[in-house]
Design an enzyme around this catalytic site. Structure first.
Site, PDB file in Angstrom:
ATOM      1  CB  ALA A  27      -0.938   0.004   1.201  1.00 50.30           C
ATOM      2  CB  SER A  28       4.392   2.030  -0.024  1.00 46.66           C
ATOM      3  OG  SER A  28       4.883   1.309  -1.143  1.00 46.66           O
ATOM      4  NE  ARG A  29       5.989   1.136  -5.767  1.00 44.37           N
ATOM      5  CZ  ARG A  29       6.005   0.589  -6.982  1.00 44.37           C
ATOM      6  NH1 ARG A  29       5.430   1.225  -7.985  1.00 44.37           N
ATOM      7  NH2 ARG A  29       6.568  -0.584  -7.191  1.00 44.37           N
ATOM      8  CB  VAL A  77       2.821 -10.322   2.385  1.00 40.51           C
ATOM      9  CG1 VAL A  77       2.395  -9.079   3.145  1.00 40.51           C
ATOM     10  CG2 VAL A  77       2.936 -10.045   0.894  1.00 40.51           C
ATOM     11  CE1 TYR A 168       1.681  -8.911 -11.974  1.00 40.32           C
ATOM     12  CE2 TYR A 168       0.396  -9.064 -13.999  1.00 40.32           C
ATOM     13  CZ  TYR A 168       0.632  -8.477 -12.765  1.00 40.32           C
ATOM     14  OH  TYR A 168      -0.197  -7.478 -12.325  1.00 40.32           O
ATOM     15  CB  ALA A 169      -0.033 -14.850 -16.830  1.00 39.32           C
ATOM     16  CE  LYS A 172      -1.107  -9.692  -9.781  1.00 43.40           C
ATOM     17  NZ  LYS A 172      -1.458  -9.118  -8.474  1.00 43.40           N
ATOM     18  CB  ILE A 201      -4.258   0.812 -13.486  1.00 43.08           C
ATOM     19  CG1 ILE A 201      -5.355  -0.262 -13.471  1.00 43.08           C
ATOM     20  CG2 ILE A 201      -4.632   1.980 -12.594  1.00 43.08           C
ATOM     21  CD1 ILE A 201      -6.697   0.181 -13.991  1.00 43.08           C
TER      22      ILE A 201
END
Length: 260
Positions: A27-29, A77, A168-169, A172, A201
């Site tokens: 959550a830092s950016r 985490v 990555y895929a 996710k 995004i």
């Protein structure tokens, strides 16, 4: 007619999450920061985490300067010990966690033939194992209180795949399967588990793309624009609200119509 600014101000003034504690990872950016800000604006007491103490403190200062109730600590985490220590710290101070947003994620893009085992493991650990560890650490408390909201930030790449992004895929897409499985386990306990799959995004990740790459992607988006972090934050806010109490095991694609 109300302006967009007036509408946004009214939305943020609704304190529908008062009395709830939310944990947002990564959550830092970017998306994580926007989600933390939105949930805090809705009245939640938000705990943020990132791997770096410096980035956590910077994010806390920025959010606190806006009058938002935010705490935080550094934690990787993907590391079971650090995750457990973070959860113990939050629970020692707050007693309960009502909302968890598993957002922490990284990329190590490379063609499969050139991808190292280390790059594979690092991405799967951060993106998928991290969500497993955080979720496992909170479910017992959520079951006891018979209430909880868990949102996993997946990606449109987890739905469509992406050349040069096998790790990555896979991570996710794994989050989507994880979401549906845990939703089935916990639904009868008043706990909802959903995933949000952002498209492209405007963040540091997309800004790293070349101009040609950005233009090529833009042509594929029916809405004709890149998403903003606020688009994801609003979706997460809805999914953790009481209004979404009968929605679980779903994948909400916030991608401007990119993957239909």
């Amino acid at each position: 007619m109300k302006t967009a600014v007036e509408i946004e101000t009214e939305e943020q003034a609704v304190k529908d999450l008062e009395g709830q504690v939310a944990l947002v990872t990564g959550a830092s950016r970017g998306i994580g920061f926007a989600v933390a800000e939105r949930l805090a604006a809705a009245g939640a007491r938000v705990w943020i985490c990132s791997r770096s103490t410096e980035t956590v403190e910077r994010a806390k200062r920025e959010l606190s300067s806006k009058g938002l109730s935010v705490e935080g600590d550094a934690a990787d985490v993907s590391n079971a010990g650090q995750t457990r220590a973070l959860m113990d710290k939050v629970l020692d101070k707050e007693k309960n966690i009502h909302i968890v947003v598993n957002n922490a994620g990284i990329t190590r893009d490379q063609l499969l033939m050139k991808m190292s085992e280390e790059d594979w493991d690092t991405v799967l650990d951060a993106n998928l194992k991290g969500a497993f560890l955080c979720t496992k650490a909170v479910v017992r408390g959520m079951i006891k209180q018979r209430y909880g909201r868990i949102v996993n930030i997946s990606s449109v790449i987890g739905v469509t795949g992406g050349a040069g992004q096998a790790n990555y895929a896979a991570s996710k897409a794994g989050l989507i399967g994880f979401t549906k499985s845990v939703a089935k386990e916990l639904g009868s306990r008043g706990i909802t588990v959903n995933a949000v799959a952002p498209g492209f995004i405007t963040t540091d990740m997309t800004s790293a793309m070349s101009e040609e790459q950005q233009e090529a992607v833009l042509k594929q988006i029916p809405m004709g624009r890149y998403g903003e972090v606020r688009d994801i934050a609003e979706c997460v806010h809805f999914l953790v609200s009481k209004a979404a109490g009968y929605i679980t095991g779903q994948v909400v694609q916030v991608d401007g119509g990119l993957a239909m």
